[in-house]
Design a protein around this motif. Structure first.
Motif, PDB file in Angstrom:
ATOM      1  N   ALA A 373       0.876  -1.172   0.000  1.00 30.61           N
ATOM      2  CA  ALA A 373       0.000   0.000   0.000  1.00 30.61           C
ATOM      3  C   ALA A 373       0.912   1.220   0.000  1.00 30.61           C
ATOM      4  N   ILE A 374       0.738   2.110  -0.986  1.00 29.98           N
ATOM      5  CA  ILE A 374       1.636   3.255  -1.102  1.00 29.98           C
ATOM      6  C   ILE A 374       0.855   4.564  -1.056  1.00 29.98           C
ATOM      7  N   LEU A 375       1.500   5.557  -0.500  1.00 29.58           N
ATOM      8  CA  LEU A 375       0.998   6.925  -0.487  1.00 29.58           C
ATOM      9  C   LEU A 375       1.941   7.748  -1.361  1.00 29.58           C
ATOM     10  N   GLU A 406      -2.920   1.874  -4.188  1.00 35.63           N
ATOM     11  CA  GLU A 406      -2.657   3.309  -4.029  1.00 35.63           C
ATOM     12  C   GLU A 406      -3.602   3.892  -2.992  1.00 35.63           C
ATOM     13  N   ARG A 407      -3.046   4.456  -1.919  1.00 39.00           N
ATOM     14  CA  ARG A 407      -3.847   4.970  -0.804  1.00 39.00           C
ATOM     15  C   ARG A 407      -3.743   6.494  -0.711  1.00 39.00           C
ATOM     16  N   THR A 408      -4.765   7.115  -0.124  1.00 39.12           N
ATOM     17  CA  THR A 408      -4.705   8.546   0.172  1.00 39.12           C
ATOM     18  C   THR A 408      -4.168   8.775   1.588  1.00 39.12           C
ATOM     19  N   THR A 409      -4.336   7.765   2.442  1.00 37.63           N
ATOM     20  CA  THR A 409      -3.751   7.778   3.788  1.00 37.63           C
ATOM     21  C   THR A 409      -3.378   6.353   4.144  1.00 37.63           C
ATOM     22  N   ILE A 410      -2.386   6.211   5.012  1.00 38.94           N
ATOM     23  CA  ILE A 410      -2.025   4.899   5.548  1.00 38.94           C
ATOM     24  C   ILE A 410      -2.114   5.013   7.064  1.00 38.94           C
ATOM     25  N   GLU A 411      -3.053   4.301   7.641  1.00 35.72           N
ATOM     26  CA  GLU A 411      -3.339   4.442   9.067  1.00 35.72           C
ATOM     27  C   GLU A 411      -2.202   3.864   9.906  1.00 35.72           C
ATOM     28  N   THR A 412      -1.838   4.603  10.956  1.00 35.65           N
ATOM     29  CA  THR A 412      -0.781   4.161  11.859  1.00 35.65           C
ATOM     30  C   THR A 412      -1.241   4.277  13.305  1.00 35.65           C
ATOM     31  N   TYR A 419      -1.089  -0.126  10.677  1.00 30.66           N
ATOM     32  CA  TYR A 419      -2.150  -1.106  10.878  1.00 30.66           C
ATOM     33  C   TYR A 419      -2.252  -1.947   9.608  1.00 30.66           C
ATOM     34  N   LYS A 420      -1.907  -3.223   9.706  1.00 32.97           N
ATOM     35  CA  LYS A 420      -1.919  -4.081   8.526  1.00 32.97           C
ATOM     36  C   LYS A 420      -3.097  -5.049   8.510  1.00 32.97           C
ATOM     37  N   VAL A 421      -3.741  -5.227   9.658  1.00 26.73           N
ATOM     38  CA  VAL A 421      -4.768  -6.261   9.766  1.00 26.73           C
ATOM     39  C   VAL A 421      -5.872  -6.059   8.726  1.00 26.73           C
ATOM     40  N   THR A 422      -6.395  -4.836   8.622  1.00 26.60           N
ATOM     41  CA  THR A 422      -7.478  -4.558   7.679  1.00 26.60           C
ATOM     42  C   THR A 422      -7.003  -4.688   6.241  1.00 26.60           C
ATOM     43  N   LEU A 423      -5.804  -4.188   5.946  1.00 29.64           N
ATOM     44  CA  LEU A 423      -5.264  -4.267   4.589  1.00 29.64           C
ATOM     45  C   LEU A 423      -5.109  -5.720   4.143  1.00 29.64           C
ATOM     46  N   VAL A 424      -4.604  -6.554   5.034  1.00 31.55           N
ATOM     47  CA  VAL A 424      -4.436  -7.978   4.715  1.00 31.55           C
ATOM     48  C   VAL A 424      -5.791  -8.627   4.446  1.00 31.55           C
ATOM     49  N   LYS A 425      -6.756  -8.298   5.282  1.00 33.20           N
ATOM     50  CA  LYS A 425      -8.096  -8.888   5.157  1.00 33.20           C
ATOM     51  C   LYS A 425      -8.755  -8.479   3.836  1.00 33.20           C
ATOM     52  N   ASP A 435      -9.729   1.552  -3.570  1.00 30.79           N
ATOM     53  CA  ASP A 435      -8.507   2.214  -4.042  1.00 30.79           C
ATOM     54  C   ASP A 435      -8.078   1.651  -5.392  1.00 30.79           C
ATOM     55  N   ALA A 436      -7.252   2.405  -6.085  1.00 33.05           N
ATOM     56  CA  ALA A 436      -6.666   1.919  -7.335  1.00 33.05           C
ATOM     57  C   ALA A 436      -5.717   0.768  -7.028  1.00 33.05           C
ATOM     58  N   LEU A 437      -5.865  -0.343  -7.770  1.00 30.57           N
ATOM     59  CA  LEU A 437      -5.037  -1.524  -7.582  1.00 30.57           C
ATOM     60  C   LEU A 437      -4.209  -1.771  -8.844  1.00 30.57           C
ATOM     61  N   TYR A 438      -2.986  -2.286  -8.646  1.00 32.94           N
ATOM     62  CA  TYR A 438      -2.099  -2.560  -9.768  1.00 32.94           C
ATOM     63  C   TYR A 438      -1.496  -3.954  -9.613  1.00 32.94           C
TER      64      TYR A 438
END
Length: 465
Positions: A373-375, A406-412, A419-425, A435-438
């Protein structure tokens, strides 16, 4: 006890607190509500006479002093029990960094974690030094605050140094009195850039978990190292680095059922023996929370060790380096992939501001494949061809992220852990991820936009990963 402006965070759980007969105090003017008491008024009305020692006659070094919650980046937060003796030891740590009562320490770290509260504030009380607190970290105000308050020591988390180095350069970058920086998580490249840009500041990197029974300090300024191990430190805090199986999520055991210590220069799981001199008190609540951090029968039947959950490396000169966390390492194509190492490579790109790397499962494949996930940097566009060229040049095939989000924010968390739990899920399904995926396409030598057809070909095994 809480500040008035944080009252809304407690209101929803207030009925449960009242049922358990907990008293709720509010600090601040007009802090009294129907369900709370104003602590400020009570402090003003209190006598200035010394309290009788009998009130604390039952308190020992083993008595719980505070609960400090872990960040919960790979699960729910847990309340670590911190006894009075441990508070004293952590507070005194700061003296080992060469500080004195003449120092002015600046911290922007959250006080609900041990770094800010026990090392920063507690250390200043221990030394009789001055502490300067800012409610929230600010890149634009950081060095101005240091100049305004004659700061000589700053506290940091690795990402704090990176944010400072990413800010536009100023002619006043070296105009300050800061002589030391104390913290952990500084990447070697950021560490070097920080020194080159902001001057001769001694970086005192350390390693230690809030609830852990082992810690290290880099007292010689070796760039990249979390600390240096000596004969005496290993006697006081006996530890080992052992082989770890990422697939099984457990230490490797030999034919006798014992753990296998790795050689110097190899990465291993950090475990520390639980003794009376290096105890592990554990967590409040269910005993199972504490038991999950125990390792038994490690080298002999009946021995007990604390599982740090961290992968470390000890070099031939006895410098120890943090490599990764267990939850942040995954296995793909039979190889272990370090999310920290992949993230460091991606951050070299000029259009990437922040990146969070993790592993996701793919139907029909063993292990997990890499996803990032990138900002983006402000005003920059995603460049799939440049990203492809970069990762294929600097990373082996198994470590190259197959998916990018592609993210607009990356929660910390409050200490800048992702926080990776939600992204992994959420994974890489374009039908559910907004979000835009590549996707990494070797034929087109680029990261191309993920479409439903590509997703289906991946999940049905038609596309080769």
């Amino acid at each position: 006890m809480l500040r008035k402006e944080l009252w809304s965070a407690v209101e929803e759980v207030l009925p449960a607190l009242q049922e358990e007969n907990y008293a709720v105090f509010v600090v601040g003017d007009d802090g009294t509500t129907e369900s709370s008491r104003n602590l400020s008024n009570k402090i003003q009305a209190a006598s200035d006479e010394a309290l009788p020692l009998s009130l604390r006659a039952h308190v020992t070094f083993n008595t719980p002093c505070v609960y400090i919650y872990t960040s919960g980046t790979t699960g729910l937060p847990k309340a670590a029990i911190i006894p009075h003796g441990r508070v004293h030891r952590i507070a005194s740590f700061i003296s080992g960094c060469g500080l004195s009562s003449d120092d002015v320490i600046y911290t922007t770290l959250p006080l609900y974690h041990s770094a800010g509260s026990l090392i920063g504030v507690g250390g200043c009380i221990f030394l009789g030094a001055t502490v300067v607190l800012r409610q929230k970290f600010s890149v634009s105000h950081f060095w101005d605050d240091c100049r305004r308050y004659n700061v000589t020591v700053i506290q940091y988390i690795g990402e704090v140094l990176r944010y400072l180095c990413s800010a536009p350069k100023r002619s006043s970058d070296r105009d300050h009195k800061v002589r030391k920086a104390i913290g952990n998580g500084a990447r070697p490249d950021v560490w070097k850039e920080f020194l080159n840009r902001f001057g001769n500041i001694q970086v005192c990197e350390f390693y230690g978990a809030t609830e852990g029974n082992v810690g290290f300090m880099n007292y010689v300024g070796k760039i990249g190292a979390s600390g240096r191990v000596s004969f005496f430190s290993k006697k006081l805090m006996p530890f080992h680095l052992v082989e770890y199986d990422v697939d099984q999520e457990a230490p490797v055991r030999d034919a006798n059922g014992h753990c296998i210590e790795v050689a110097k220069g190899e990465t291993g799981l950090l475990i520390a023996k639980i003794t009376s001199k290096s105890p592990f008190v554990g967590y409040a609540g269910s005993k199972s929370l504490t038991a999950k951090k125990h390792l038994r029968d490690v080298f002999s039947k009946g021995d007990l060790y604390f599982n740090s959950g961290d992968l470390m490396l000890l070099d031939k000169d006895n410098f120890i380096y943090f490599q990764d966390r267990i939850g942040d390492t995954f296995r793909w194509k039979g190889e272990n992939v370090s999310t920290n190492e992949v993230a460091d490579i991606l951050l070299m790109l000029d259009f990437v501001q922040e990146v969070c790397v993790y592993g996701v499962t793919v139907p029909g494949h063993e292990g997990r494949t890499g996803m990032a996930a990138i900002l983006l940097q402000s005003g920059r566009d995603f460049d799939g061809a440049q990203l492809y060229e970069h990762v294929t040049t600097h990373l082996p095939s198994y470590a190259q992220p197959r998916f990018v989000r592609e993210r607009t924010t990356i929660e910390t968390t409050g200490t800048f852990k992702y926080y990776k739990v939600t992204l992994v899920k959420e994974g890489f399904d374009p039908a559910t991820v907004q979000d835009a995926l590549y996707f990494l396409d070797n034929q087109k030598r680029s990261y191309i936009r993920m479409e439903e057809g590509i997703y289906n070909s991946i999940t049905t095994g038609q596309a080769r990963l």
